[in-house]
Write a protein that holds these residues in place. Structure first.
Motif, PDB file in Angstrom:
ATOM      1  N   THR A  71      -6.639   0.350  -4.063  1.00 47.76           N
ATOM      2  CA  THR A  71      -6.334  -0.862  -4.819  1.00 47.76           C
ATOM      3  C   THR A  71      -4.853  -1.207  -4.711  1.00 47.76           C
ATOM      4  O   THR A  71      -4.482  -2.368  -4.483  1.00 47.76           O
ATOM      5  CB  THR A  71      -6.712  -0.695  -6.305  1.00 47.76           C
ATOM      6  OG1 THR A  71      -8.118  -0.502  -6.406  1.00 47.76           O
ATOM      7  CG2 THR A  71      -6.317  -1.922  -7.113  1.00 47.76           C
ATOM      8  N   GLU A  72      -3.991  -0.208  -4.848  1.00 50.63           N
ATOM      9  CA  GLU A  72      -2.555  -0.474  -4.831  1.00 50.63           C
ATOM     10  C   GLU A  72      -2.040  -0.784  -3.430  1.00 50.63           C
ATOM     11  O   GLU A  72      -1.082  -1.544  -3.275  1.00 50.63           O
ATOM     12  CB  GLU A  72      -1.791   0.699  -5.448  1.00 50.63           C
ATOM     13  CG  GLU A  72      -2.096   0.921  -6.926  1.00 50.63           C
ATOM     14  CD  GLU A  72      -1.928  -0.344  -7.755  1.00 50.63           C
ATOM     15  OE1 GLU A  72      -1.046  -1.170  -7.431  1.00 50.63           O
ATOM     16  OE2 GLU A  72      -2.679  -0.513  -8.725  1.00 50.63           O
ATOM     17  N   VAL A  73      -2.664  -0.217  -2.403  1.00 48.84           N
ATOM     18  CA  VAL A  73      -2.304  -0.605  -1.033  1.00 48.84           C
ATOM     19  C   VAL A  73      -2.580  -2.085  -0.828  1.00 48.84           C
ATOM     20  O   VAL A  73      -1.787  -2.820  -0.228  1.00 48.84           O
ATOM     21  CB  VAL A  73      -3.060   0.255   0.001  1.00 48.84           C
ATOM     22  CG1 VAL A  73      -2.945  -0.355   1.401  1.00 48.84           C
ATOM     23  CG2 VAL A  73      -2.516   1.673   0.011  1.00 48.84           C
ATOM     24  N   ALA A  74      -3.706  -2.556  -1.359  1.00 44.84           N
ATOM     25  CA  ALA A  74      -4.025  -3.979  -1.275  1.00 44.84           C
ATOM     26  C   ALA A  74      -3.010  -4.820  -2.041  1.00 44.84           C
ATOM     27  O   ALA A  74      -2.808  -6.004  -1.726  1.00 44.84           O
ATOM     28  CB  ALA A  74      -5.431  -4.232  -1.817  1.00 44.84           C
ATOM     29  N   ASN A  75      -2.359  -4.201  -3.040  1.00 37.99           N
ATOM     30  CA  ASN A  75      -1.337  -4.901  -3.824  1.00 37.99           C
ATOM     31  C   ASN A  75       0.078  -4.710  -3.270  1.00 37.99           C
ATOM     32  O   ASN A  75       1.049  -5.088  -3.919  1.00 37.99           O
ATOM     33  CB  ASN A  75      -1.370  -4.416  -5.276  1.00 37.99           C
ATOM     34  CG  ASN A  75      -2.616  -4.857  -6.012  1.00 37.99           C
ATOM     35  OD1 ASN A  75      -3.181  -5.913  -5.706  1.00 37.99           O
ATOM     36  ND2 ASN A  75      -3.054  -4.058  -6.982  1.00 37.99           N
ATOM     37  N   GLY A  76       0.178  -4.092  -2.092  1.00 31.70           N
ATOM     38  CA  GLY A  76       1.476  -3.984  -1.437  1.00 31.70           C
ATOM     39  C   GLY A  76       2.116  -2.612  -1.434  1.00 31.70           C
ATOM     40  O   GLY A  76       3.258  -2.464  -0.982  1.00 31.70           O
ATOM     41  N   LEU A  77       1.418  -1.582  -1.924  1.00 30.67           N
ATOM     42  CA  LEU A  77       1.975  -0.230  -1.896  1.00 30.67           C
ATOM     43  C   LEU A  77       2.270   0.174  -0.452  1.00 30.67           C
ATOM     44  O   LEU A  77       1.405   0.052   0.417  1.00 30.67           O
ATOM     45  CB  LEU A  77       0.990   0.755  -2.529  1.00 30.67           C
ATOM     46  CG  LEU A  77       1.404   2.231  -2.556  1.00 30.67           C
ATOM     47  CD1 LEU A  77       2.616   2.434  -3.458  1.00 30.67           C
ATOM     48  CD2 LEU A  77       0.251   3.111  -3.010  1.00 30.67           C
ATOM     49  N   GLN A  78       3.499   0.695  -0.214  1.00 35.21           N
ATOM     50  CA  GLN A  78       3.904   1.044   1.151  1.00 35.21           C
ATOM     51  C   GLN A  78       4.162   2.527   1.376  1.00 35.21           C
ATOM     52  O   GLN A  78       4.045   3.021   2.493  1.00 35.21           O
ATOM     53  CB  GLN A  78       5.190   0.284   1.531  1.00 35.21           C
ATOM     54  CG  GLN A  78       5.077  -1.213   1.570  1.00 35.21           C
ATOM     55  CD  GLN A  78       6.369  -1.842   2.047  1.00 35.21           C
ATOM     56  OE1 GLN A  78       6.992  -1.398   3.016  1.00 35.21           O
ATOM     57  NE2 GLN A  78       6.815  -2.887   1.356  1.00 35.21           N
ATOM     58  N   TYR A  79       4.528   3.229   0.305  1.00 35.86           N
ATOM     59  CA  TYR A  79       5.069   4.575   0.528  1.00 35.86           C
ATOM     60  C   TYR A  79       4.598   5.504  -0.583  1.00 35.86           C
ATOM     61  O   TYR A  79       4.630   5.147  -1.770  1.00 35.86           O
ATOM     62  CB  TYR A  79       6.601   4.498   0.535  1.00 35.86           C
ATOM     63  CG  TYR A  79       7.309   5.807   0.758  1.00 35.86           C
ATOM     64  CD1 TYR A  79       7.526   6.284   2.041  1.00 35.86           C
ATOM     65  CD2 TYR A  79       7.775   6.557  -0.315  1.00 35.86           C
ATOM     66  CE1 TYR A  79       8.191   7.486   2.257  1.00 35.86           C
ATOM     67  CE2 TYR A  79       8.441   7.758  -0.108  1.00 35.86           C
ATOM     68  CZ  TYR A  79       8.644   8.215   1.173  1.00 35.86           C
ATOM     69  OH  TYR A  79       9.300   9.400   1.379  1.00 35.86           O
ATOM     70  N   VAL A  80       4.173   6.742  -0.198  1.00 38.62           N
ATOM     71  CA  VAL A  80       3.656   7.719  -1.161  1.00 38.62           C
ATOM     72  C   VAL A  80       4.203   9.103  -0.816  1.00 38.62           C
ATOM     73  O   VAL A  80       4.219   9.512   0.352  1.00 38.62           O
ATOM     74  CB  VAL A  80       2.113   7.761  -1.148  1.00 38.62           C
ATOM     75  CG1 VAL A  80       1.602   8.862  -2.075  1.00 38.62           C
ATOM     76  CG2 VAL A  80       1.532   6.425  -1.561  1.00 38.62           C
TER      77      VAL A  80
END
Length: 289
Positions: free
Chosen positions: A140-149
């Motif tokens: 869900t957060e990747v779809a919201n622009g999450l780039q780095y973990v």
């Protein structure tokens, strides 16, 4: 004393239904409000960690985790999650760009369950602590622009606040700070922000000096200068020229590694950064990075 992972996870469980999300209040729950990084700082401390200097943000939380025996085990890659793993996230390209609403952090209750203090319910009262299936949350957060973990795991049970070995009882002349580095297998982490005190073009590269890390204003550029290419600028865009007074942090390629040389008489540690050669730092200040 070292961090108890059950107490770490238990901090969140105890605060379910009690906290309202806010970055403007106490941040650690003492006034009924909290945010993600303030919660994690407080949870690590109450689980047996060393006393924090301030409630860290996602930008500098990694340094506090490292001091408490955590090690970064994954960086934008898959890993087998375990209870107590702490996950740091950034909607920018690194944790250095995760300030404010640009980052998030929480803890795994088990391999598939992520718990954190978050804005998932839009700030509704007493709903800040929430659980999610990690894979669903991540997608869900990747779809919201999450780039780095990043994933951090407790790997060293040695308490970070032990008193250093008494030099009088040691056959080597190492200082307490140097002893501490050696106790941790010569490894270093550098996640704190650093002030740019001087800038100069030396040895064909642009370098800066931080007086504290250099051991004072009486320094040598060849020994103490740090290449600007090794850091991210937290004050302005990396595309803009760094200026004296800016705050920077070592980038992900240079913010952890091993000490290459020691000089006990001057309480200094030397770290080799690629082709730049050895850079010497005051050991006490380097330990606090």
């Amino acid at each position: 004393m070292s961090v108890d992972l059950n107490k770490l996870v238990g901090w969140y469980d105890r605060h379910v239904g009690e906290l309202t999300y806010s970055m403007l209040g106490s941040r650690n729950g003492t006034d009924g409000t909290a945010d993600c990084s303030g919660s994690t700082t407080q949870a690590v401390y109450e689980a047996g960690g060393i006393k924090y200097d301030w409630l860290y943000s996602t930008v500098d939380l990694g340094n506090y985790l490292a001091k408490n025996g955590f090690k970064r085990i994954a960086q934008n890659q898959d890993w087998d999650g375990q209870r107590g793993d702490i996950i740091l996230m950034s909607w920018g390209s690194s944790m250095a760009t995760s300030g404010g609403a640009g980052g998030h952090v929480g803890v795994l209750k088990d391999a598939n369950t992520f718990i954190s203090t978050d804005y998932w319910t839009g700030g509704q009262d007493n709903t800040a602590v929430s659980e999610h299936n990690w894979n669903d949350y991540y997608n869900t957060e990747v779809a919201n622009g999450l780039q780095y973990v990043e994933a951090w795991r407790l790997t060293d049970s040695t308490p970070a606040n032990d008193k250093p070995v008494n030099p009088a009882n040691d056959v080597t002349p190492d200082t307490p700070a140097i002893k501490r580095f050696k106790q941790f297998k010569n490894e270093f982490t550098a996640y704190s922000q650093i002030r740019v005190d001087e800038i100069k073009f030396v040895n064909d590269i642009w370098q800066f000096v931080n007086y504290d890390l250099a051991g004072g204003k009486d320094f040598y550029w060849t020994d103490n200068g740090i290449s600007l290419a090794r850091v991210d600028n937290n004050t302005r865009s990396n595309e803009d020229d760094t200026q004296v007074g800016d705050m920077v942090a070592f980038n992900s390629e240079n913010n952890e590694g091993t000490i290459d040389e020691y000089d006990a008489p001057s309480n200094a540690v030397g770290i080799k950064f690629g082709d730049d050669g050895i850079v010497w730092f005051d050991a006490d200040k380097a330990l606090a990075l």
